[in-house]
Design a protein around this motif. Structure first.
Motif, PDB file in Angstrom:
ATOM      1  N   ARG A 147      -8.486 -21.106  -1.752  1.00  0.00           N
ATOM      2  CA  ARG A 147      -7.563 -20.023  -2.552  1.00  0.00           C
ATOM      3  C   ARG A 147      -6.321 -20.093  -3.668  1.00  0.00           C
ATOM      4  O   ARG A 147      -6.559 -20.194  -5.033  1.00  0.00           O
ATOM      5  CB  ARG A 147      -6.982 -19.061  -1.889  1.00  0.00           C
ATOM      6  CG  ARG A 147      -8.140 -18.237  -0.918  1.00  0.00           C
ATOM      7  CD  ARG A 147      -9.327 -17.113  -1.512  1.00  0.00           C
ATOM      8  NE  ARG A 147     -10.329 -16.743  -0.449  1.00  0.00           N
ATOM      9  CZ  ARG A 147     -11.082 -16.392  -0.773  1.00  0.00           C
ATOM     10  NH1 ARG A 147     -12.123 -16.683  -1.753  1.00  0.00           N
ATOM     11  NH2 ARG A 147     -11.822 -15.525  -0.050  1.00  0.00           N
ATOM     12  N   ARG A 148      -5.562 -21.498  -3.466  1.00  0.00           N
ATOM     13  CA  ARG A 148      -4.952 -21.778  -4.491  1.00  0.00           C
ATOM     14  C   ARG A 148      -5.588 -22.089  -5.745  1.00  0.00           C
ATOM     15  O   ARG A 148      -4.903 -21.291  -6.526  1.00  0.00           O
ATOM     16  CB  ARG A 148      -4.225 -22.878  -4.118  1.00  0.00           C
ATOM     17  CG  ARG A 148      -2.601 -23.270  -4.782  1.00  0.00           C
ATOM     18  CD  ARG A 148      -2.312 -24.324  -4.648  1.00  0.00           C
ATOM     19  NE  ARG A 148      -1.987 -24.113  -2.876  1.00  0.00           N
ATOM     20  CZ  ARG A 148      -0.216 -24.645  -3.032  1.00  0.00           C
ATOM     21  NH1 ARG A 148       0.205 -24.413  -4.575  1.00  0.00           N
ATOM     22  NH2 ARG A 148       0.283 -24.964  -1.814  1.00  0.00           N
ATOM     23  N   ALA A 149      -6.461 -23.091  -6.029  1.00  0.00           N
ATOM     24  CA  ALA A 149      -7.193 -23.277  -6.918  1.00  0.00           C
ATOM     25  C   ALA A 149      -8.720 -21.808  -7.411  1.00  0.00           C
ATOM     26  O   ALA A 149      -8.059 -22.407  -8.467  1.00  0.00           O
ATOM     27  CB  ALA A 149      -8.010 -24.730  -6.741  1.00  0.00           C
ATOM     28  N   GLU A 150      -8.598 -21.377  -6.383  1.00  0.00           N
ATOM     29  CA  GLU A 150      -9.722 -20.047  -7.383  1.00  0.00           C
ATOM     30  C   GLU A 150      -8.395 -19.316  -8.118  1.00  0.00           C
ATOM     31  O   GLU A 150      -8.648 -18.691  -9.212  1.00  0.00           O
ATOM     32  CB  GLU A 150      -9.957 -19.416  -6.109  1.00  0.00           C
ATOM     33  CG  GLU A 150     -10.956 -18.608  -6.553  1.00  0.00           C
ATOM     34  CD  GLU A 150     -11.418 -17.552  -5.463  1.00  0.00           C
ATOM     35  OE1 GLU A 150     -11.388 -18.059  -4.390  1.00  0.00           O
ATOM     36  OE2 GLU A 150     -11.110 -16.094  -5.602  1.00  0.00           O
ATOM     37  N   MET A 151      -7.104 -18.879  -7.450  1.00  0.00           N
ATOM     38  CA  MET A 151      -5.922 -18.557  -7.816  1.00  0.00           C
ATOM     39  C   MET A 151      -5.501 -18.517  -9.714  1.00  0.00           C
ATOM     40  O   MET A 151      -5.864 -17.880 -10.501  1.00  0.00           O
ATOM     41  CB  MET A 151      -4.713 -18.095  -7.595  1.00  0.00           C
ATOM     42  CG  MET A 151      -3.627 -17.050  -7.208  1.00  0.00           C
ATOM     43  SD  MET A 151      -4.663 -14.920  -7.364  1.00  0.00           S
ATOM     44  CE  MET A 151      -3.481 -14.072  -7.813  1.00  0.00           C
ATOM     45  N   PRO A 167      -8.816  -7.236  -2.169  1.00  0.00           N
ATOM     46  CA  PRO A 167      -9.745  -7.986  -2.099  1.00  0.00           C
ATOM     47  C   PRO A 167      -9.955  -8.990  -1.639  1.00  0.00           C
ATOM     48  O   PRO A 167      -8.854  -9.924  -1.201  1.00  0.00           O
ATOM     49  CB  PRO A 167     -11.111  -7.763  -3.493  1.00  0.00           C
ATOM     50  CG  PRO A 167      -9.356  -6.758  -3.977  1.00  0.00           C
ATOM     51  CD  PRO A 167      -8.551  -6.193  -3.316  1.00  0.00           C
ATOM     52  N   VAL A 168     -10.825  -9.841  -0.163  1.00  0.00           N
ATOM     53  CA  VAL A 168     -10.247 -11.117   0.239  1.00  0.00           C
ATOM     54  C   VAL A 168     -10.129 -12.223  -0.388  1.00  0.00           C
ATOM     55  O   VAL A 168      -9.339 -12.694  -0.265  1.00  0.00           O
ATOM     56  CB  VAL A 168     -11.912 -11.722   0.812  1.00  0.00           C
ATOM     57  CG1 VAL A 168     -11.774 -11.571   1.979  1.00  0.00           C
ATOM     58  CG2 VAL A 168     -13.363 -11.364   0.065  1.00  0.00           C
ATOM     59  N   HIS A 169     -10.293 -12.424  -2.235  1.00  0.00           N
ATOM     60  CA  HIS A 169     -10.210 -13.031  -3.386  1.00  0.00           C
ATOM     61  C   HIS A 169      -8.468 -13.117  -2.972  1.00  0.00           C
ATOM     62  O   HIS A 169      -8.404 -13.984  -3.912  1.00  0.00           O
ATOM     63  CB  HIS A 169     -10.915 -13.549  -3.734  1.00  0.00           C
ATOM     64  CG  HIS A 169     -11.232 -12.456  -5.414  1.00  0.00           C
ATOM     65  ND1 HIS A 169     -11.324 -11.545  -4.411  1.00  0.00           N
ATOM     66  CD2 HIS A 169     -10.384 -12.517  -5.692  1.00  0.00           C
ATOM     67  CE1 HIS A 169     -11.394 -10.388  -5.392  1.00  0.00           C
ATOM     68  NE2 HIS A 169     -10.038 -11.171  -6.934  1.00  0.00           N
TER      69      HIS A 169
END
Lengths: 110, 159
Positions: free
Chosen positions: B113-117, B142-144
C-alpha cells in the motif's frame, strides 16, 4: 416341579432409553450459524479490488490473444491454399474456430 | 476445439508467420503481469470506453469476434500502451517500486500500500488518472485507502 412364572403384575420396565436432557440448540441452527460465519469471512473488499484489477486488463489480454490467433489462422489458411490449391472450408460455420491441431514448423523457430 | 494453446516443451516450435499485410500492425504492450496489475486501474480509468467497446463488439460478433473486432482490439492495445508509456515517463520510480513490491509479494495488493499510495498520487498529479474500485459500498473507505491492511504481513499502518 412347578414352572417358573413371571411375578404377578409382570416384570418391571427395562430402562433402555437414555434419559438425558438435549443440550444446546437444534443441529440445524449450528449449521446456519456456521454458514453465517463463513459468509462473513468470504465477504472481503480486497476481493473486489483484485477482481476489478483483472477486469480492467481482460480486454487488453484478450485483444492480444485474438490477434495471435488470427495471425495463426491466416497462416494456416495460406498453407492450406498452397498445399490443396483451393480455399477449403473445414467447418460449415462462419464462426472463428480455434484449430484443433497446431502447426509445428519443421525447423526450430524463435 | 482446442481451448488451450499448444505448448511444446521439448523444442521451441512456434508458428512465426507474420500477420498478413491487409491488417494494420500494432505493437503489443509487452509488459509482464506485475506492471500490468500495478497499472490496471489506470488503464481501466483511461481506456474504459475502448475496453467496453471491444468487449461489446466481441459479444455481438456471434462467434466471429476474433476477426471482426481486430480494429477495436488495436484501439484497446494502443490505449493501454499509452497509459504504460505515460506512467513510465512521469512516474517511473514509483511505478517500479510498486510492481517490484507486487512481484515480491505474490501479487497481493495489500502488501504494497505504501508504494501504491505514492504511485497513485504521482499518477493523479501528472496524468489525472485515479484509482477507483467500482461497486465499493457507500460510506466505506475503499480498501486501497485504508492505512492498516487486514491480511498484510506488517500489521501497522503502511504509510
Amino acid at each position: 416341579m412347578p414352572q417358573d412364572m413371571p411375578p404377578t403384575g409382570g416384570y418391571a420396565q427395562v430402562q433402555y432409553k437414555r434419559n438425558i436432557p438435549a443440550r444446546g440448540f437444534k443441529p440445524a441452527y449450528y449449521m446456519i450459524g456456521m454458514h453465517v460465519i463463513m459468509a462473513y469471512g468470504f465477504y472481503n473488499e480486497l476481493a473486489r479490488e483484485k477482481m476489478w484489477s483483472r477486469l480492467h486488463l481482460t480486454p487488453l489480454l484478450q485483444a492480444e490473444e485474438d490477434r495471435d490467433q488470427v495471425r495463426r489462422h491466416y497462416a494456416d489458411k495460406a498453407r492450406e491454399k498452397e498445399l490443396l490449391g483451393t480455399d477449403a472450408k473445414v467447418y460449415n460455420s462462419d464462426r472463428f474456430i480455434r484449430p484443433t491441431f497446431a502447426y509445428t514448423p519443421a525447423n526450430l523457430t524463435q | 476445439m482446442a481451448q488451450r494453446d499448444a505448448r511444446f516443451n521439448q523444442t521451441v516450435l512456434v508458428d512465426t508467420t507474420p500477420m498478413p499485410d491487409h491488417i494494420p500492425k500494432v505493437e503489443e504492450v509487452g509488459a509482464t503481469s506485475a506492471p500490468l496489475m500495478s497499472a490496471a486501474y489506470f488503464i481501466g480509468d483511461r481506456c474504459k470506453a475502448f475496453n467496453d467497446d471491444f468487449m461489446k463488439c466481441k459479444d455481438e460478433a456471434n462467434g466471429r469476434g476474433e476477426i471482426d473486432c481486430l480494429k477495436e482490439g488495436r484501439k484497446v492495445t494502443r490505449c493501454a500502451a499509452s497509459v504504460i508509456k505515460d506512467i513510465n515517463t512521469h512516474c517511473l520510480d514509483q511505478f517500479k517500486a510498486h510492481w517490484e513490491c507486487l512481484e515480491n509479494n505474490n501479487h497481493q495488493l495489500w502488501e504494497c500500500r505504501r508504494a501504491e499510495m505514492q504511485l497513485n498520487n504521482c499518477v493523479f498529479d501528472k496524468l489525472g488518472l485515479k484509482k477507483t474500485i467500482p461497486g465499493t459500498p457507500e460510506g466505506q473507505v475503499p480498501v486501497h485507502l485504508r492505512p492498516k491492511q487486514k491480511y498484510a504481513q506488517y500489521p501497522g499502518p503502511q504509510w
